[in-house]
Design a protein around this motif. Structure first.
Motif, short mmCIF file in Angstrom:
data_model
loop_
_atom_site.label_atom_id
_atom_site.label_comp_id
_atom_site.label_asym_id
_atom_site.label_seq_id
_atom_site.Cartn_x
_atom_site.Cartn_y
_atom_site.Cartn_z
N ASP A 63 0.83 -1.21 0.00
CA ASP A 63 0.00 0.00 0.00
C ASP A 63 0.87 1.26 0.00
OD1 ASP A 63 -2.47 1.34 -0.04
OD2 ASP A 63 -2.52 1.53 2.15
N THR A 64 1.92 1.21 -0.83
CA THR A 64 2.91 2.30 -0.84
C THR A 64 2.35 3.57 -1.46
OG1 THR A 64 4.68 0.66 -0.98
CG2 THR A 64 5.23 2.91 -1.60
N PHE A 65 1.70 3.45 -2.61
CA PHE A 65 1.06 4.60 -3.24
C PHE A 65 -0.34 4.75 -2.66
CE2 PHE A 65 3.99 3.19 -6.69
CZ PHE A 65 4.74 4.36 -6.80
N ARG A 66 -0.67 5.95 -2.19
CA ARG A 66 -1.99 6.15 -1.57
C ARG A 66 -2.40 7.62 -1.61
NH1 ARG A 66 -0.43 4.74 4.60
NH2 ARG A 66 0.39 2.86 3.58
N PHE A 67 -3.68 7.86 -1.52
CA PHE A 67 -4.19 9.22 -1.39
C PHE A 67 -4.60 9.45 0.05
CE2 PHE A 67 -4.53 10.75 -5.75
CZ PHE A 67 -4.48 12.12 -5.53
N GLU A 68 -4.05 10.50 0.65
CA GLU A 68 -4.42 10.91 2.00
C GLU A 68 -4.37 12.43 2.06
OE1 GLU A 68 -2.62 7.11 4.57
OE2 GLU A 68 -1.65 9.08 4.64
N ASP A 69 -5.37 13.02 2.71
CA ASP A 69 -5.41 14.47 2.90
C ASP A 69 -5.33 15.21 1.57
OD1 ASP A 69 -5.40 13.99 5.70
OD2 ASP A 69 -3.20 13.84 5.65
N GLY A 70 -5.88 14.61 0.53
CA GLY A 70 -5.95 15.28 -0.76
C GLY A 70 -4.67 15.26 -1.57
N SER A 75 4.34 6.19 0.70
CA SER A 75 4.48 5.95 2.13
C SER A 75 5.20 4.63 2.38
CB SER A 75 3.10 5.90 2.79
OG SER A 75 3.19 5.48 4.13
N TYR A 76 6.09 4.63 3.38
CA TYR A 76 6.81 3.42 3.76
C TYR A 76 6.47 2.97 5.18
CZ TYR A 76 9.34 3.72 -0.58
OH TYR A 76 9.64 3.74 -1.92
N GLU A 77 5.28 3.36 5.65
CA GLU A 77 4.92 2.98 7.02
C GLU A 77 4.69 1.48 7.17
OE1 GLU A 77 1.39 4.91 8.30
OE2 GLU A 77 0.06 3.78 6.96
N ASN A 78 4.41 0.76 6.08
CA ASN A 78 4.20 -0.68 6.14
C ASN A 78 5.46 -1.48 5.80
OD1 ASN A 78 1.46 -0.35 6.79
ND2 ASN A 78 0.87 -0.28 4.63
N TRP A 79 6.58 -0.81 5.69
CA TRP A 79 7.84 -1.46 5.32
C TRP A 79 8.75 -1.59 6.55
CZ3 TRP A 79 9.83 -1.74 -0.07
CH2 TRP A 79 8.86 -1.42 -1.03
N ASP A 80 9.38 -2.75 6.71
CA ASP A 80 10.41 -2.91 7.73
C ASP A 80 11.76 -2.48 7.18
OD1 ASP A 80 8.62 -3.99 9.62
OD2 ASP A 80 8.79 -5.96 8.68
N GLU A 81 12.02 -2.80 5.93
CA GLU A 81 13.26 -2.41 5.28
C GLU A 81 13.08 -2.47 3.77
OE1 GLU A 81 15.98 -5.28 6.90
OE2 GLU A 81 15.70 -6.64 5.21
N PHE A 82 13.97 -1.79 3.06
CA PHE A 82 13.92 -1.73 1.60
C PHE A 82 14.89 -2.76 1.03
CE2 PHE A 82 14.87 0.07 -2.59
CZ PHE A 82 13.58 0.37 -3.05
N LYS A 83 14.39 -3.59 0.10
CA LYS A 83 15.21 -4.64 -0.49
C LYS A 83 15.21 -4.53 -2.02
CE LYS A 83 14.34 -7.93 3.28
NZ LYS A 83 13.80 -9.28 3.61
N GLY A 84 15.18 -3.32 -2.52
CA GLY A 84 15.24 -3.13 -3.96
C GLY A 84 13.90 -3.20 -4.67
N GLU A 85 12.81 -3.09 -3.94
CA GLU A 85 11.49 -3.14 -4.57
C GLU A 85 11.10 -1.75 -5.08
OE1 GLU A 85 12.12 -3.76 -1.32
OE2 GLU A 85 11.21 -5.65 -0.68
N PHE A 86 11.76 -1.31 -6.13
CA PHE A 86 11.50 0.01 -6.70
C PHE A 86 10.09 0.05 -7.28
CE2 PHE A 86 16.13 -0.49 -6.90
CZ PHE A 86 16.52 0.66 -6.22
N GLY A 87 9.40 1.15 -7.03
CA GLY A 87 8.02 1.26 -7.49
C GLY A 87 7.83 2.37 -8.50
N HIS A 88 6.91 2.15 -9.43
CA HIS A 88 6.53 3.16 -10.42
C HIS A 88 5.02 3.14 -10.58
CE1 HIS A 88 10.79 2.43 -11.26
NE2 HIS A 88 10.82 3.69 -11.63
#
Length: 267
Positions: A63-70, A75-88
């Protein structure tokens, strides 16, 4: 920890390029030359297609891409660490001759184990390949990346630079093959909003602006035959790029977008 985008054809799109229609098969939006049209509806990701390294197209990983407050947030609040999962996050139709206007700001702390170069680093991928043609484990789409960078506490770090995964371009009469080329912009620190505009004339001139100031000009974007992913996209020997898809990046640092607009050009 994942979310799937609710678009009319997303199930078909996730089947991959062998059986799926192109991403432009989504219902087209109306764009009028000379008028700005927002690509964001202010409430959800309708009209956008996520693609993360290692995940199938259409899966909004953690749930990295999200709409909040317009605003559109990475957001990376659901991630423990980054392992190269680049997003577009791809808009669902391509463009050729247009102006793109993006207002962004960096917020918060970088995801643990994100690369040092990815600190306050994001961007807009222009002239991008159709996302249905990307490999599942592909890190970046073949495209021209307009970098969005934020400065640290010290040092200079311009924004609206150009990086070229799988592409090359011409500047000052010379073919530019290095991965990234800096603009002449100022450095922007903290959580201030920055406006980047890019004027694209197909295979012609491209101009980058930061807060209304021209900071870079170049032309003739082309596929790089030395890049394996780009080489697959070359048809009948044609390497020139006259347009493509627009995508926003998630590279491990939280960022917000409050404006993403397109204005088609008359020519």
């Amino acid at each position: 920890m994942t979310a799937r985008l609710a678009l009319p054809l997303v199930v078909a799109l996730m089947l991959g390029p062998a059986t799926a229609p192109s991403a432009s098969a989504q219902a087209p939006a109306e764009f009028k030359p000379g008028e700005w049209t927002s690509l964001l509806n202010g409430k959800d990701l309708e009209g956008w297609i996520p693609k993360f390294t290692g995940s199938p197209m259409g899966e909004n990983y953690r749930d990295t891409f999200r709409f909040e407050d317009g605003v559109l947030k990475v957001s990376y609040e659901n991630w423990d660490e980054f392992k190269g999962e680049f997003g577009h996050l791809f808009f669902h139709q391509p463009f050729s001759k247009y102006r793109l206007r993006v207002e962004y700001r960096f917020v918060g702390e970088q995801c643990p184990k994100g690369a040092g170069w990815a600190f306050r680093n994001s961007g807009a991928m222009l002239y991008s390949q159709d996302p249905t043609t990307m490999r599942k484990d592909q890190e970046f789409p073949v495209s021209l990346e307009i970098q969005f960078l934020g400065g640290g506490e010290t040092g200079e770090r311009p924004t609206a630079n150009v990086c070229s995964p799988g592409t090359v371009f011409t500047m000052g009469g010379k073919l530019i093959t290095q991965h990234c080329t800096n603009s002449n912009s100022a450095t922007f620190r903290g959580d201030q909003w920055v406006t980047v505009e890019v004027e694209c004339h197909g295979f012609g001139t491209i101009k980058n602006y930061v807060n209304g100031e021209l900071v870079m000009e170049y032309e003739k974007p082309q596929l790089d035959p030395n890049d394996p992913d780009a080489a697959k996209l070359i048809k009948d020997g044609r390497r020139d790029l006259a347009g493509g898809w627009i995508a926003l990046q998630a590279e491990s640092h939280p960022i917000e977008f409050r404006k993403v607009e397109v204005m088609p050009l008359e020519d």
